[in-house]
Design a protein around this motif. Sequence first.
Motif, PDB file in Angstrom:
ATOM      1  N   MET A   1       0.910  -1.236  -0.147  1.00 28.72           N
ATOM      2  CA  MET A   1      -0.025   0.075   0.017  1.00 28.72           C
ATOM      3  C   MET A   1       0.888   1.340  -0.039  1.00 28.72           C
ATOM      4  O   MET A   1       0.438   2.405  -0.225  1.00 28.72           O
ATOM      5  N   ALA A   2       2.131   1.157   0.125  1.00 31.05           N
ATOM      6  CA  ALA A   2       3.103   2.328   0.141  1.00 31.05           C
ATOM      7  C   ALA A   2       3.144   2.960  -1.048  1.00 31.05           C
ATOM      8  O   ALA A   2       3.111   4.119  -1.211  1.00 31.05           O
ATOM      9  N   ALA A   3       2.712   2.199  -2.261  1.00 29.33           N
ATOM     10  CA  ALA A   3       2.589   2.772  -3.590  1.00 29.33           C
ATOM     11  C   ALA A   3       1.513   3.595  -3.954  1.00 29.33           C
ATOM     12  O   ALA A   3       1.353   4.449  -4.722  1.00 29.33           O
ATOM     13  N   LEU A   4       0.391   3.387  -3.089  1.00 26.34           N
ATOM     14  CA  LEU A   4      -0.978   4.225  -3.405  1.00 26.34           C
ATOM     15  C   LEU A   4      -0.978   5.700  -3.531  1.00 26.34           C
ATOM     16  O   LEU A   4      -1.528   6.467  -4.070  1.00 26.34           O
ATOM     17  N   GLY A   5      -0.168   6.295  -2.486  1.00 26.24           N
ATOM     18  CA  GLY A   5       0.276   7.673  -2.594  1.00 26.24           C
ATOM     19  C   GLY A   5       0.672   8.174  -3.716  1.00 26.24           C
ATOM     20  O   GLY A   5       0.337   9.048  -4.459  1.00 26.24           O
ATOM     21  N   GLY A   6       1.866   7.442  -4.110  1.00 28.28           N
ATOM     22  CA  GLY A   6       2.450   7.814  -5.597  1.00 28.28           C
ATOM     23  C   GLY A   6       1.395   7.794  -6.628  1.00 28.28           C
ATOM     24  O   GLY A   6       1.558   8.632  -7.598  1.00 28.28           O
ATOM     25  N   VAL A   7       0.809   6.760  -6.687  1.00 30.97           N
ATOM     26  CA  VAL A   7      -0.014   6.571  -7.957  1.00 30.97           C
ATOM     27  C   VAL A   7      -1.346   7.477  -7.883  1.00 30.97           C
ATOM     28  O   VAL A   7      -1.956   7.929  -8.963  1.00 30.97           O
ATOM     29  N   GLU A   8      -1.828   7.919  -6.707  1.00 31.81           N
ATOM     30  CA  GLU A   8      -2.862   8.885  -6.663  1.00 31.81           C
ATOM     31  C   GLU A   8      -2.107  10.221  -7.089  1.00 31.81           C
ATOM     32  O   GLU A   8      -2.975  10.923  -7.874  1.00 31.81           O
ATOM     33  N   ALA A   9      -1.016  10.491  -6.762  1.00 34.01           N
ATOM     34  CA  ALA A   9      -0.629  11.851  -7.032  1.00 34.01           C
ATOM     35  C   ALA A   9       0.075  11.879  -8.638  1.00 34.01           C
ATOM     36  O   ALA A   9      -0.436  12.926  -9.221  1.00 34.01           O
ATOM     37  N   ALA A  10      -0.070  10.681  -9.248  1.00 31.90           N
ATOM     38  CA  ALA A  10       0.288  10.440 -10.688  1.00 31.90           C
ATOM     39  C   ALA A  10      -1.131  10.423 -11.444  1.00 31.90           C
ATOM     40  O   ALA A  10      -1.156  10.335 -12.690  1.00 31.90           O
ATOM     41  N   VAL A  12      -3.219   7.937 -11.782  1.00 37.40           N
ATOM     42  CA  VAL A  12      -3.329   6.487 -12.194  1.00 37.40           C
ATOM     43  C   VAL A  12      -3.822   5.452 -11.331  1.00 37.40           C
ATOM     44  O   VAL A  12      -3.632   4.347 -11.607  1.00 37.40           O
ATOM     45  N   ASP A  13      -4.677   5.900 -10.098  1.00 34.72           N
ATOM     46  CA  ASP A  13      -4.719   5.188  -9.209  1.00 34.72           C
ATOM     47  C   ASP A  13      -6.116   4.414  -9.767  1.00 34.72           C
ATOM     48  O   ASP A  13      -6.369   3.322  -8.990  1.00 34.72           O
ATOM     49  N   GLY A  14      -6.674   4.584 -10.846  1.00 32.26           N
ATOM     50  CA  GLY A  14      -7.682   3.700 -11.599  1.00 32.26           C
ATOM     51  C   GLY A  14      -7.246   2.444 -12.080  1.00 32.26           C
ATOM     52  O   GLY A  14      -7.964   1.446 -12.498  1.00 32.26           O
ATOM     53  N   MET A  15      -5.908   2.596 -12.536  1.00 29.23           N
ATOM     54  CA  MET A  15      -5.292   1.276 -13.080  1.00 29.23           C
ATOM     55  C   MET A  15      -4.157   0.772 -12.253  1.00 29.23           C
ATOM     56  O   MET A  15      -4.026  -0.564 -12.463  1.00 29.23           O
ATOM     57  N   VAL A  16      -3.583   1.242 -11.471  1.00 37.04           N
ATOM     58  CA  VAL A  16      -2.468   0.663 -10.455  1.00 37.04           C
ATOM     59  C   VAL A  16      -2.541   1.085  -9.101  1.00 37.04           C
ATOM     60  O   VAL A  16      -3.192   1.877  -8.865  1.00 37.04           O
ATOM     61  N   GLY A  17      -1.684   0.270  -8.434  1.00 34.80           N
ATOM     62  CA  GLY A  17      -1.618   1.104  -7.183  1.00 34.80           C
ATOM     63  C   GLY A  17      -2.146   0.097  -5.901  1.00 34.80           C
ATOM     64  O   GLY A  17      -1.752   0.222  -4.696  1.00 34.80           O
ATOM     65  N   SER A  18      -3.154  -0.728  -6.191  1.00 30.83           N
ATOM     66  CA  SER A  18      -3.669  -1.749  -5.285  1.00 30.83           C
ATOM     67  C   SER A  18      -4.211  -3.098  -5.694  1.00 30.83           C
ATOM     68  O   SER A  18      -4.565  -3.071  -6.914  1.00 30.83           O
ATOM     69  N   GLY A  22      -8.786  -6.611 -12.258  1.00 28.76           N
ATOM     70  CA  GLY A  22      -8.718  -5.642 -13.267  1.00 28.76           C
ATOM     71  C   GLY A  22      -7.584  -4.399 -13.325  1.00 28.76           C
ATOM     72  O   GLY A  22      -7.400  -3.987 -14.212  1.00 28.76           O
ATOM     73  N   LYS A  23      -6.962  -4.546 -12.471  1.00 29.82           N
ATOM     74  CA  LYS A  23      -5.777  -3.305 -12.318  1.00 29.82           C
ATOM     75  C   LYS A  23      -4.305  -4.188 -12.577  1.00 29.82           C
ATOM     76  O   LYS A  23      -4.394  -5.462 -12.302  1.00 29.82           O
TER      77      LYS A  23
END
Length: 109
Positions: A1-10, A12-18, A22-23
């Motif tokens: 879950m550490a990556a979630l903040g980075g993907v939200e900032a970019a 792209v959280d609808g495609m990756v990060g958790s 489908g992701k």
Amino acid sequence: MAALGGVEAAHVDGMVGSPTPGKKADVVVLNGRTLNAGPVNHAAGAVVGLMDTSNDDTVIVDGHLRKHRRRLIDVDVENVLDRLTRSAENLLHRCGRPDVLLTSCRQEG
């Protein structure tokens, strides 16, 4: 879950990060039973403070196995190293410094 903040900032959280169906997902399996990391008393601390690329055991990128048991899959390492050497020599020649010594740790054979 550490990556979630980075993907939200970019954005792209609808495609990756958790880990959601489908992701897209990348998975890295780290070996903590090594001299540089052991004993692992605090997993997150060991990953951040002690481990390096030598601890990568298995890497899966978007569902495709890219590294297994510390060996790259479908990569001709010798070819890559040769191309890097030629590229470095070319750069030095173009910048007028072909006399800079380029040496290699690789054994010729």
